[in-house]
Scaffold this motif. Structure first.
Motif, mmCIF file in Angstrom:
data_model
loop_
_atom_site.group_PDB
_atom_site.id
_atom_site.type_symbol
_atom_site.label_atom_id
_atom_site.label_comp_id
_atom_site.label_asym_id
_atom_site.label_seq_id
_atom_site.Cartn_x
_atom_site.Cartn_y
_atom_site.Cartn_z
ATOM 1 N N GLN A 1 0.839 -0.923 -0.023
ATOM 2 C CA GLN A 1 0.155 -0.021 -0.234
ATOM 3 C C GLN A 1 0.974 0.836 0.067
ATOM 4 N N VAL A 2 0.560 2.162 -0.662
ATOM 5 C CA VAL A 2 1.378 3.294 -0.752
ATOM 6 C C VAL A 2 1.019 4.387 0.331
ATOM 7 N N GLN A 3 1.677 4.626 0.673
ATOM 8 C CA GLN A 3 1.702 6.077 1.586
ATOM 9 C C GLN A 3 2.450 7.162 1.651
ATOM 10 N N CYS A 22 8.264 14.835 3.085
ATOM 11 C CA CYS A 22 7.615 13.846 2.523
ATOM 12 C C CYS A 22 8.141 12.266 2.994
ATOM 13 N N ALA A 23 7.989 11.368 3.436
ATOM 14 C CA ALA A 23 7.655 10.229 3.740
ATOM 15 C C ALA A 23 7.485 9.248 2.840
ATOM 16 N N ALA A 24 7.786 8.939 1.901
ATOM 17 C CA ALA A 24 7.034 7.726 0.870
ATOM 18 C C ALA A 24 7.282 6.464 1.219
ATOM 19 N N PHE A 25 5.939 5.278 1.292
ATOM 20 C CA PHE A 25 6.380 3.924 1.639
ATOM 21 C C PHE A 25 5.359 3.544 0.713
ATOM 22 N N LYS A 79 17.086 7.202 0.787
ATOM 23 C CA LYS A 79 15.155 7.382 2.400
ATOM 24 C C LYS A 79 14.176 7.246 1.435
ATOM 25 N N ASN A 80 13.681 7.806 0.444
ATOM 26 C CA ASN A 80 12.192 7.493 0.117
ATOM 27 C C ASN A 80 11.809 8.471 0.426
ATOM 28 N N ALA A 81 12.457 9.888 0.407
ATOM 29 C CA ALA A 81 11.829 11.407 1.325
ATOM 30 C C ALA A 81 12.063 11.787 0.587
ATOM 31 N N ASP A 115 -0.385 10.556 -8.899
ATOM 32 C CA ASP A 115 -1.103 9.165 -8.431
ATOM 33 C C ASP A 115 -1.723 9.254 -7.013
ATOM 34 N N TYR A 116 -0.360 9.644 -6.259
ATOM 35 C CA TYR A 116 -0.780 9.393 -4.674
ATOM 36 C C TYR A 116 -0.449 10.974 -3.972
ATOM 37 N N TRP A 117 -1.162 11.241 -2.694
ATOM 38 C CA TRP A 117 -1.128 12.405 -1.928
ATOM 39 C C TRP A 117 -0.854 12.376 -0.622
ATOM 40 N N GLY A 118 -0.273 12.745 0.049
ATOM 41 C CA GLY A 118 -0.169 13.033 1.071
ATOM 42 C C GLY A 118 -1.462 13.638 1.842
#
Length: 127
Positions: A1-3, A22-25, A79-81, A115-118
């Protein structure tokens, strides 16, 4: 799941600074273009800065005219950030700031292409 998880907002006086994170997972970060947008009450969501990869030129960062020279976007693909360093803040910068991820690792200024938002983080600048 993207977050995507935004953080770092707050209340500062005019001329102050903030650093948003902004950290992405859940996604392969290097394959995504990343953007920062903002939305003030009663206004449309607007592009602030974006970072991606553009053909032969490699990494590519783009800024809205109203933040050039004041804001700096950076990304850490290990760090996916992504980060947004905001200096010389003005009262008109007051808004909820969102990070966003777009498949295909290109920069876009169109929020509809993401496609994805914080969840957003509030930035308030007092005069």
């Amino acid at each position: 799941q993207v977050q995507l998880v935004d953080s770092g907002g707050g209340l500062v006086p005019a001329g102050g600074s903030l650093r948003l994170s902004c950290a992405a997972f859940g996604l392969t970060f290097a394959n995504y273009g990343m953007g920062w947008f903002r939305q003030a009450p009663g206004k449309e969501r607007e592009f602030v800065a974006g970072s991606g990869w553009s053909g032969y030129s490699g990494s590519n960062t783009r800024y809205a005219n109203f933040v050039k020279g004041r804001f700096t976007m950076s990304r850490d693909d290990v760090k996916n950030a992504v980060f947004l360093q905001m200096n010389s803040l003005k009262p008109e910068d007051t808004a909820v700031y969102y990070c966003a991820a777009r498949r295909g690792n290109r920069v876009s200024e169109n929020h509809r292409e993401y496609d994805y938002w914080g969840q957003g983080t509030q930035v308030s600048v007092s005069s």
